[in-house]
Write an enzyme that holds these catalytic residues in place. Sequence first.
Site, PDB file in Angstrom:
ATOM      1  N   HIS A   1      -2.577   3.313  -4.668  1.00 50.51           N
ATOM      2  CA  HIS A   1      -2.029   2.805  -3.399  1.00 50.51           C
ATOM      3  C   HIS A   1      -0.610   2.274  -3.606  1.00 50.51           C
ATOM      4  CE1 HIS A   1      -5.517   3.415  -0.852  1.00 50.51           C
ATOM      5  NE2 HIS A   1      -6.285   2.941  -1.808  1.00 50.51           N
TER       6      HIS A   1
ATOM      7  N   GLU B   1      -9.618   3.173  -5.432  1.00 50.77           N
ATOM      8  CA  GLU B   1      -9.261   4.525  -5.002  1.00 50.77           C
ATOM      9  C   GLU B   1      -8.093   5.136  -5.784  1.00 50.77           C
ATOM     10  OE1 GLU B   1     -10.773   4.504  -0.426  1.00 50.77           O
ATOM     11  OE2 GLU B   1      -8.738   3.749  -0.727  1.00 50.77           O
TER      12      GLU B   1
ATOM     13  N   ASP C   1       0.857  -1.186   0.000  1.00 50.77           N
ATOM     14  CA  ASP C   1       0.000   0.000   0.000  1.00 50.77           C
ATOM     15  C   ASP C   1       0.896   1.240   0.000  1.00 50.77           C
ATOM     16  OD1 ASP C   1      -2.288   1.801   0.413  1.00 50.77           O
ATOM     17  OD2 ASP C   1      -3.346  -0.057   0.857  1.00 50.77           O
TER      18      ASP C   1
HETATM   19  C1  ACM Z   1     -11.014  -0.107  -0.108  1.00 50.39           C
HETATM   20  O1  ACM Z   1     -11.583  -0.042   0.992  1.00 50.39           O
HETATM   21  N1  ACM Z   1     -10.239   0.869  -0.509  1.00 50.39           N
HETATM   22  C2  ACM Z   1     -11.168  -1.256  -0.953  1.00 50.39           C
END
Ligand code: ACM
Length: 528
Positions: free
Chosen positions: A262, A326, A191
């Site tokens: 991420h 995201e 991440d």
């Molecule tokens: C997520 O909660 N970003 C998958």
Amino acid sequence: MLRLQSMVISSCLLLAVTAKKLQAQRLIPQPTQVTATTGVFKLSGATAIIGGRSAGEAKYLQEAFDDRIHLKLPLQPSAQSNFIRLTLNEKLDSLLGKEGYQLKVTPAGATITATTNAGIFYGIQSLQQLIAYKDGNYFISGVEIQDKPRFGWRAFMLDEGRHFKGAAAVKKLLEEMAALKMNTFHWHLTDDQGWRIEIKKYPLLTKVGGHRDSTQTGSWNSTVYDGKPHDGFYTQEQIRDIIAYAAARHITIIPEIEMPGHSAAAIAAYPWLGTKHTPIKVPGKFGVHYDVYNVTDPKVITFLHDVLDEVMQLFPSKVIHIGGDEVKYDQWKADAGVQAYMKEHQLASPADLQIYFTNNISTYLAGKQRRMMGWNEIMGAKLHEYNDSKDIGTTKLAPGTIVHFWKGELNLITDAVSKGYDVVNSYHAATYLDYNYEEISLEKAYSFDPIPAGLDARYHSKILGTGCQMWGEWIPDVMSMEDKVYPRLAAYAEDGWTLPANKNFKDFQTALQVFYARWSNRSIYYHR
Ligand code: ACM
């Protein structure tokens, strides 16, 4: 006389019902069918384990009994009485499927029958939960159980990108998942705030990306940082060891390597992976606001293929999770090279570029007999206020992809299944373990149905199951993690296993007492 007879019959009936209830109230997840029978099977140090073709499970059972009730049971080829017998019978496939089992307990012994060793293993878990103690003896009351799971995908996700927990904590979680008959460990290994898996071809991923200088504490808007370095990653050797530990418990590990968002930790390690090529630090701030891969650069694609090659060498799982959630598109919009690439490939929006890229990765994985899975942003819908209303993708997602639903409404699930995609339902407001108990109470967790209300029955078989997700931002240590995980993990296990008609929150709470004792014995902190 007649009256007396009927009273005797009805009190026998009541006793049978009570006995059945007592048995059922010890079990999580609740089985398909529990029938109390007469008599009691007394366990002793002389109880023989007859493993048959289930040698690994027999050994697991032996160790579990030694660990739990300090009985060292001998492994034997046969016994007339006082036995726990494990029996594979492939002919029962239509009744039990690949993970179901039958458990029969009589005064002579216990017999577990299944079509595979996964079923045998789950029978062993039920057997353990039924052990009671009285007057110096361990015993199991007579019972017949027939059981199989509602869903084939029963997952727990751990995010170690945000806070590294280490092998001991992961193994402890895997053991509890196994006790609850969960079969999928979704391991979120990369991440923005950390890269946690050794990749031999790119050593800076862990050397640089596995470290940050300081970490935001408190909550999303906090300006407070702890000022302490945070480090950690798994070597490939450690990962192999954990995969083997999970496999012995019939748990498949699905690795998640986040792309294209991420990815700040990776870009900190190799700045050429981003669009800007300027050095960044591994961020200690949480939330969505970081650098993303430049997916139009062939060198970046080669990098991702290389990483996935090493991941596939390690993980035998058929499914590889590529994240996809995201993604902020600002950097792609600001980059002339990315814009030129989109024009050349007739990609109308950055969401289309993401799908185009995702399909490239999907094809790569499919070429190695693997199947891609990603969060439901990979379908191209706008889910986030930070994306423009025009940032919608209409490019078709590669067939065979598993869509991991977490955000949006029923229409998005319907859209996915009606286009032929399989879905794992991890709807955030029901299954996110980082949410506190005010937001998701135990009862709310328990009442989650992976098949959403209103989904057309013809699509129900497209819901593979469910996952619960332990996101890592606000759980710096194992105890804070366990507080969030337990006891809700048990509720999610039952959501994935038990038919809705067999669920009962009161009985579940009673059965939790067995797990509270178990967790206390195993030094697991659970939320009270
Ligand atoms: C997520 O909660 N970003 C998958």
